[in-house]
Each structure stands twice: as C-alpha cells, then as structure tokens.
Design a protein around this motif. Structure first.
Motif, PDB file in Angstrom:
ATOM      1  N   UNK A 185       0.828  -1.212   0.000  1.00 35.93           N
ATOM      2  CA  UNK A 185       0.000   0.000   0.000  1.00 35.93           C
ATOM      3  C   UNK A 185       0.856   1.253   0.000  1.00 35.93           C
ATOM      4  N   UNK A 186       0.973   1.875  -1.166  1.00 36.33           N
ATOM      5  CA  UNK A 186       1.734   3.120  -1.338  1.00 36.33           C
ATOM      6  C   UNK A 186       0.785   4.108  -2.012  1.00 36.33           C
ATOM      7  N   UNK A 187       0.839   5.355  -1.616  1.00 33.79           N
ATOM      8  CA  UNK A 187      -0.099   6.365  -2.125  1.00 33.79           C
ATOM      9  C   UNK A 187       0.170   6.724  -3.592  1.00 33.79           C
ATOM     10  N   UNK A 188       1.401   7.161  -3.893  1.00 32.86           N
ATOM     11  CA  UNK A 188       1.667   7.745  -5.219  1.00 32.86           C
ATOM     12  C   UNK A 188       2.550   6.849  -6.079  1.00 32.86           C
ATOM     13  N   UNK A 189       2.226   6.798  -7.369  1.00 33.52           N
ATOM     14  CA  UNK A 189       2.917   5.919  -8.326  1.00 33.52           C
ATOM     15  C   UNK A 189       4.434   6.054  -8.260  1.00 33.52           C
ATOM     16  N   UNK A 190       4.916   7.287  -8.312  1.00 36.76           N
ATOM     17  CA  UNK A 190       6.368   7.463  -8.425  1.00 36.76           C
ATOM     18  C   UNK A 190       7.087   7.374  -7.075  1.00 36.76           C
ATOM     19  N   UNK A 191       6.314   7.093  -6.020  1.00 40.52           N
ATOM     20  CA  UNK A 191       6.938   6.781  -4.726  1.00 40.52           C
ATOM     21  C   UNK A 191       7.178   5.281  -4.565  1.00 40.52           C
ATOM     22  N   UNK A 192       6.688   4.478  -5.516  1.00 47.23           N
ATOM     23  CA  UNK A 192       6.952   3.033  -5.453  1.00 47.23           C
ATOM     24  C   UNK A 192       8.443   2.785  -5.618  1.00 47.23           C
ATOM     25  N   UNK A 193       8.951   1.750  -4.954  1.00 53.73           N
ATOM     26  CA  UNK A 193      10.342   1.371  -5.229  1.00 53.73           C
ATOM     27  C   UNK A 193      10.397   0.869  -6.669  1.00 53.73           C
ATOM     28  N   UNK A 194      11.593   0.909  -7.244  1.00 58.86           N
ATOM     29  CA  UNK A 194      11.729   0.659  -8.680  1.00 58.86           C
ATOM     30  C   UNK A 194      11.240  -0.749  -9.070  1.00 58.86           C
ATOM     31  N   UNK A 195      11.532  -1.737  -8.242  1.00 58.74           N
ATOM     32  CA  UNK A 195      11.123  -3.115  -8.577  1.00 58.74           C
ATOM     33  C   UNK A 195       9.602  -3.228  -8.593  1.00 58.74           C
ATOM     34  N   UNK A 196       8.934  -2.608  -7.627  1.00 58.16           N
ATOM     35  CA  UNK A 196       7.467  -2.681  -7.579  1.00 58.16           C
ATOM     36  C   UNK A 196       6.868  -1.891  -8.746  1.00 58.16           C
ATOM     37  N   UNK A 197       7.456  -0.731  -9.046  1.00 60.54           N
ATOM     38  CA  UNK A 197       6.986   0.070 -10.183  1.00 60.54           C
ATOM     39  C   UNK A 197       7.088  -0.733 -11.490  1.00 60.54           C
ATOM     40  N   UNK A 198       8.252  -1.329 -11.726  1.00 55.72           N
ATOM     41  CA  UNK A 198       8.437  -2.103 -12.955  1.00 55.72           C
ATOM     42  C   UNK A 198       7.524  -3.323 -12.975  1.00 55.72           C
ATOM     43  N   UNK A 199       7.359  -3.946 -11.814  1.00 57.37           N
ATOM     44  CA  UNK A 199       6.468  -5.103 -11.728  1.00 57.37           C
ATOM     45  C   UNK A 199       5.022  -4.718 -12.006  1.00 57.37           C
ATOM     46  N   UNK A 200       4.616  -3.554 -11.499  1.00 57.77           N
ATOM     47  CA  UNK A 200       3.245  -3.080 -11.725  1.00 57.77           C
ATOM     48  C   UNK A 200       2.994  -2.852 -13.217  1.00 57.77           C
ATOM     49  N   UNK A 201       3.979  -2.238 -13.886  1.00 59.92           N
ATOM     50  CA  UNK A 201       3.827  -1.974 -15.320  1.00 59.92           C
ATOM     51  C   UNK A 201       3.787  -3.288 -16.106  1.00 59.92           C
ATOM     52  N   UNK A 202       4.619  -4.230 -15.719  1.00 60.42           N
ATOM     53  CA  UNK A 202       4.661  -5.518 -16.399  1.00 60.42           C
ATOM     54  C   UNK A 202       3.345  -6.288 -16.199  1.00 60.42           C
ATOM     55  N   UNK A 203       2.844  -6.269 -14.970  1.00 58.02           N
ATOM     56  CA  UNK A 203       1.578  -6.960 -14.682  1.00 58.02           C
ATOM     57  C   UNK A 203       0.421  -6.255 -15.406  1.00 58.02           C
ATOM     58  N   UNK A 204       0.465  -4.926 -15.459  1.00 56.14           N
ATOM     59  CA  UNK A 204      -0.579  -4.163 -16.163  1.00 56.14           C
ATOM     60  C   UNK A 204      -0.580  -4.513 -17.654  1.00 56.14           C
ATOM     61  N   UNK A 205       0.607  -4.702 -18.211  1.00 56.71           N
ATOM     62  CA  UNK A 205       0.705  -5.072 -19.634  1.00 56.71           C
ATOM     63  C   UNK A 205       0.034  -6.420 -19.868  1.00 56.71           C
ATOM     64  N   UNK A 206       0.310  -7.360 -18.982  1.00 52.44           N
ATOM     65  CA  UNK A 206      -0.281  -8.691 -19.107  1.00 52.44           C
ATOM     66  C   UNK A 206      -1.816  -8.606 -19.069  1.00 52.44           C
ATOM     67  N   UNK A 207      -2.330  -7.825 -18.145  1.00 49.27           N
ATOM     68  CA  UNK A 207      -3.784  -7.669 -18.013  1.00 49.27           C
ATOM     69  C   UNK A 207      -4.349  -6.927 -19.231  1.00 49.27           C
ATOM     70  N   UNK A 208      -3.627  -5.894 -19.696  1.00 49.05           N
ATOM     71  CA  UNK A 208      -4.109  -5.101 -20.835  1.00 49.05           C
ATOM     72  C   UNK A 208      -4.211  -5.960 -22.101  1.00 49.05           C
ATOM     73  N   UNK A 209      -3.248  -6.843 -22.305  1.00 47.39           N
ATOM     74  CA  UNK A 209      -3.288  -7.707 -23.489  1.00 47.39           C
ATOM     75  C   UNK A 209      -4.495  -8.643 -23.429  1.00 47.39           C
ATOM     76  N   UNK A 210      -4.803  -9.137 -22.242  1.00 47.55           N
ATOM     77  CA  UNK A 210      -5.981  -9.989 -22.063  1.00 47.55           C
ATOM     78  C   UNK A 210      -7.267  -9.182 -22.239  1.00 47.55           C
ATOM     79  N   UNK A 211      -7.258  -7.972 -21.696  1.00 47.63           N
ATOM     80  CA  UNK A 211      -8.434  -7.089 -21.780  1.00 47.63           C
ATOM     81  C   UNK A 211      -8.760  -6.764 -23.242  1.00 47.63           C
ATOM     82  N   UNK A 212      -7.721  -6.511 -24.023  1.00 43.73           N
ATOM     83  CA  UNK A 212      -7.920  -6.170 -25.433  1.00 43.73           C
ATOM     84  C   UNK A 212      -8.534  -7.345 -26.210  1.00 43.73           C
ATOM     85  N   UNK A 213      -8.207  -8.549 -25.782  1.00 48.05           N
ATOM     86  CA  UNK A 213      -8.805  -9.731 -26.426  1.00 48.05           C
ATOM     87  C   UNK A 213     -10.240  -9.933 -25.963  1.00 48.05           C
TER      88      UNK A 213
END
Ligand code: AMP
Length: 130
Positions: A45-73
């Motif tokens: 639980x972190x308030x702001x996107x750019x306050x995430x540590x780098x690993x969590x930020x990159x992981x969030x973007x990677x997981x979002x990509x996976x979900x977005x590709x499924x969503x588009x289908x």
C-alpha cells in the motif's frame, strides 16, 4: 487504516477479480468509464505511483501489460488507454480502459453494467491472461 483496495485484496470487500499474483491484484472498476475498465494495484500500500520502489513500479507496469493484453482480447475496442490518477483512492492503481473514443478516457462519462455483465467481463479477461 487499510485502504479500500487493501480491503479488496484481502477479500474483506467484494470485487470482480481479474488476476492476481504474489505482488499485484487486478479487478474491475465499480464505476467504469467503459465496459472492461480495470484497476491494477500493487499489494504493497503506497499512495503515489512514483513513490513506489523501482522493482514494484516495474512489476506493476509488467503486470498491467499482461492484463491489458488480455483485456484487449476480451473486450472489443480500438486500444487500451492507461491512466494513473489516485485523487480518490490513495493506494496506487493503474486504470486500464478499453477505448472506443476520447470520451472513454474522460472520467465524467460513465457506463452502467449489471452484476452479470461485470461477472462475465471479469471472467472473460481472466480467461485471456497468459
Ligand atoms: P482515482 O483514485 O481518482 O484514480 O479513482 C479511484 C477509482 O477507484 C474510481 O474509478 C472508482 O470508481 C474506483 N473504485 C472505488 N471504489 C471501488 C471499489 N470498491 N471497487 C472497484 N473500484 C472502485
């Protein structure tokens, strides 16, 4: 006090879950801009996107990509729009929004879905996750 999204992640509040792994959770926005509007949150639980540590930020973007590709289908659309706001809920979340027009990225325009439509949409996105 836990954020409403932490309560969703912990199953204390119901949600239309789309995907989950050790660090991230995706579920349908309850007041969607378009059918399939999905939120992706880090379990941390972190308030702001750019306050995430780098690993969590990159992981969030990677997981979002996976979900977005499924969503588009799962939901026919021109493309998936991405927005990060957080003015309402102070727990980082990525909005993934199926776009048909510019109106869908305007948070003043909402669509209403039945419980069955939410359930069917979440199931369909989940089935397309790779
Ligand atoms: P913002 O913090 O401005 O990015 O907006 C928070 C988003 O969370 C809004 O689009 C809300 O509709 C959504 N939201 C708030 N509570 C819930 C909930 N219990 N389940 C799903 N989505 C929610």
């Amino acid at each position: 006090m836990s954020s409403i999204f932490t309560k969703i992640i912990n199953g204390e509040i119901p949600s239309y879950k789309v995907a989950e792994d050790e660090n991230f959770f995706a579920f349908l926005d309850i007041n969607p801009n378009a059918k399939g509007h999905t939120l992706v949150v880090p379990k941390k639980e972190v308030n702001k996107l750019f306050d995430l540590d780098e690993a969590t930020y990159n992981g969030l973007m990677s997981f979002s990509r996976k979900v977005a590709l499924a969503l588009e289908k799962a939901v026919p659309c021109k493309r998936i729009g991405v927005s990060v706001i957080g003015l309402e809920v102070p727990h980082v979340h990525v909005h993934l929004i199926p776009l048909h027009s510019m109106q869908n990225i305007d948070f003043k325009h909402k669509v209403s879905l039945t419980k069955e439509e939410f359930e069917e949409t979440a199931k369909s996105i989940a089935e397309n996750i790779q």
